[in-house]
Design a protein around this motif. Structure first.
Motif, mmCIF file in Angstrom:
data_model
loop_
_atom_site.group_PDB
_atom_site.id
_atom_site.type_symbol
_atom_site.label_atom_id
_atom_site.label_comp_id
_atom_site.label_asym_id
_atom_site.label_seq_id
_atom_site.Cartn_x
_atom_site.Cartn_y
_atom_site.Cartn_z
ATOM 1 N N LEU A 93 2.215 -18.983 11.227
ATOM 2 C CA LEU A 93 2.451 -19.446 9.852
ATOM 3 C C LEU A 93 2.835 -18.267 8.973
ATOM 4 C CD1 LEU A 93 2.226 -21.798 7.732
ATOM 5 C CD2 LEU A 93 -0.100 -20.963 7.288
ATOM 6 N N THR A 94 4.023 -18.329 8.371
ATOM 7 C CA THR A 94 4.473 -17.301 7.439
ATOM 8 C C THR A 94 4.070 -17.683 6.021
ATOM 9 O OG1 THR A 94 6.385 -16.787 8.832
ATOM 10 C CG2 THR A 94 6.477 -16.048 6.544
ATOM 11 N N VAL A 95 3.512 -16.719 5.291
ATOM 12 C CA VAL A 95 3.049 -16.951 3.925
ATOM 13 C C VAL A 95 3.969 -16.226 2.953
ATOM 14 C CG1 VAL A 95 1.118 -16.781 2.316
ATOM 15 C CG2 VAL A 95 0.668 -17.089 4.765
ATOM 16 N N PHE A 96 4.647 -16.977 2.104
ATOM 17 C CA PHE A 96 5.506 -16.409 1.066
ATOM 18 C C PHE A 96 4.734 -16.433 -0.250
ATOM 19 C CE2 PHE A 96 8.318 -18.164 4.256
ATOM 20 C CZ PHE A 96 9.328 -17.218 4.377
ATOM 21 N N GLU A 97 4.502 -15.283 -0.838
ATOM 22 C CA GLU A 97 3.815 -15.218 -2.129
ATOM 23 C C GLU A 97 4.833 -14.962 -3.228
ATOM 24 O OE1 GLU A 97 -0.731 -13.812 -1.075
ATOM 25 O OE2 GLU A 97 0.488 -12.611 -2.434
ATOM 26 N N VAL A 98 4.911 -15.885 -4.183
ATOM 27 C CA VAL A 98 5.854 -15.787 -5.299
ATOM 28 C C VAL A 98 5.102 -15.355 -6.544
ATOM 29 C CG1 VAL A 98 7.514 -17.031 -6.732
ATOM 30 C CG2 VAL A 98 7.277 -17.610 -4.295
ATOM 31 N N ASP A 99 5.563 -14.268 -7.171
ATOM 32 C CA ASP A 99 4.939 -13.804 -8.407
ATOM 33 C C ASP A 99 5.851 -12.769 -9.046
ATOM 34 O OD1 ASP A 99 2.938 -13.729 -10.377
ATOM 35 O OD2 ASP A 99 1.349 -13.743 -8.870
ATOM 36 N N HIS A 100 5.490 -12.373 -10.268
ATOM 37 C CA HIS A 100 6.240 -11.323 -10.953
ATOM 38 C C HIS A 100 6.100 -10.019 -10.170
ATOM 39 C CE1 HIS A 100 7.425 -8.444 -14.056
ATOM 40 N NE2 HIS A 100 8.013 -9.464 -14.680
ATOM 41 N N PRO A 101 7.148 -9.226 -10.072
ATOM 42 C CA PRO A 101 7.063 -7.984 -9.288
ATOM 43 C C PRO A 101 5.961 -7.037 -9.750
ATOM 44 C CG PRO A 101 9.131 -8.103 -10.546
ATOM 45 C CD PRO A 101 8.522 -9.453 -10.570
ATOM 46 N N ASP A 102 5.686 -6.980 -11.056
ATOM 47 C CA ASP A 102 4.609 -6.112 -11.532
ATOM 48 C C ASP A 102 3.245 -6.599 -11.036
ATOM 49 O OD1 ASP A 102 6.510 -4.647 -12.840
ATOM 50 O OD2 ASP A 102 6.063 -5.423 -14.833
ATOM 51 N N THR A 103 3.062 -7.908 -11.033
ATOM 52 C CA THR A 103 1.809 -8.477 -10.532
ATOM 53 C C THR A 103 1.657 -8.194 -9.047
ATOM 54 O OG1 THR A 103 1.947 -10.231 -12.180
ATOM 55 C CG2 THR A 103 0.453 -10.596 -10.339
ATOM 56 N N GLN A 104 2.751 -8.310 -8.316
ATOM 57 C CA GLN A 104 2.680 -8.048 -6.877
ATOM 58 C C GLN A 104 2.384 -6.584 -6.580
ATOM 59 O OE1 GLN A 104 6.347 -9.726 -5.323
ATOM 60 N NE2 GLN A 104 5.372 -11.729 -5.063
ATOM 61 N N GLU A 105 2.924 -5.679 -7.371
ATOM 62 C CA GLU A 105 2.622 -4.267 -7.174
ATOM 63 C C GLU A 105 1.149 -3.987 -7.459
ATOM 64 O OE1 GLU A 105 2.636 -0.376 -6.250
ATOM 65 O OE2 GLU A 105 4.143 -1.899 -5.753
ATOM 66 N N TRP A 106 0.622 -4.611 -8.510
ATOM 67 C CA TRP A 106 -0.802 -4.471 -8.832
ATOM 68 C C TRP A 106 -1.653 -4.998 -7.689
ATOM 69 C CZ3 TRP A 106 -3.910 -8.850 -10.848
ATOM 70 C CH2 TRP A 106 -5.214 -8.457 -11.164
#
Length: 278
Positions: A93-106
């Motif tokens: 199962l591949t998990v794609f997480e969608v969010d703002h790039p700044d949030t993902q870096e945090w």
């Protein structure tokens, strides 16, 4: 942060029904259960914490059923500090997480500091809604439109306009292969709500507005079901927060009046899907 704290606090609940051993770790909180318990004299806080756990449990249980049926792609919209990708029990199962790039870096920083490894099955799908569409972000991340997909979208819709919520659901519905989505939404407060609950609701409304994230949208179950059926997402399950809590706590379903009042502080959790390709 508040949602992640609720998942962490639920781990210390003596009636825990959703297990997330990474909830405290990703927040770098102390592991002392007493430090995580909500105040014993705050029933609204306890309800909210359990609702956050219940919606995650329902989403992950529904995903597990989809995996059994052959789904191998899950998209977590507005993932924040969600830890499912690091707890993923489903092979392939591949998990794609969608969010703002700044949030993902945090989030990457939080994970690194906590010693949580990035799983190979996790794909970050950064999106800046001022420049990108959800479809573009998912295509760039490698989501296969010709294979079934499951979308999880929790704790987001109240902070978006009605038009933005429906536009996102249309994007999900346009997935070529069979698709499902689990999301939550808020109702308008009941005009017959008890005065003390209304005061608490109005205080919560002011607080989120002061944080710069006001509640912008409310739906009715019938109206939302009609919108989803128009999108051909006609396999629908819709639960009140109290109904989900009754399911997982093994308690009787509350009466309609009590459920309506409690819904103001949690909302409904809805699963919608289409079993055939477009």
């Amino acid at each position: 942060m508040r949602t992640a704290h609720a998942r962490a606090r639920h781990q210390a609940d003596p009636q825990r029904f959703f297990t997330d051993p990474l909830a405290s770790k990703i927040l770098r909180l102390p592991l002392d259960p007493d430090a995580l318990l909500p105040p014993s004299d705050d029933p609204i806080a306890r309800h909210n914490i359990r609702f956050v756990a219940a919606r995650s449990r329902f989403a992950e249980d529904s995903l597990a059923s989809a995996v059994v049926a052959g789904t191998r792609q899950v998209v977590v919209l507005g993932a924040g500090l969600d830890t499912f990708a690091c707890r993923n029990p489903h092979a392939g199962l591949t998990v794609f997480e969608v969010d703002h790039p700044d949030t993902q870096e945090w989030k990457r920083q939080q994970m690194a500091a906590a010693g949580i490894a990035l799983p190979t099955s996790l794909v970050f799908a950064p999106i800046d809604f001022e420049r990108d569409t959800l479809a573009e972000a998912l295509d760039a991340a490698g989501l296969d439109r010709h294979r079934p997909a499951f979308f999880i979208w929790l704790g987001v819709t109240p902070y978006l306009t009605r038009d933005a919520v429906l536009a996102t659901l249309r994007c999900v519905a346009e997935h070529t292969a069979p698709v499902e989505v689990v999301f939550d939404y808020y109702l308008e407060p009941s005009p017959t709500m008890a005065p003390e609950l209304r005061a608490a609701y109005e205080a919560a409304t002011r607080r989120v507005a002061e944080f710069g994230e006001p509640w912008l949208s409310h739906f009715t179950p019938d109206g939302l079901a009609e919108e989803l059926r128009a999108m051909k997402l006609d396999d629908i399950e819709d639960f009140t927060g109290p109904e989900l809590l009754a399911r997982y706590l093994g308690e009787p379903t509350p009466d309609a009046g009590a459920a309506a009042d409690a819904d103001v502080f949690s909302g409904h959790v809805l699963r919608a899907g289409r079993a055939t390709a477009r």
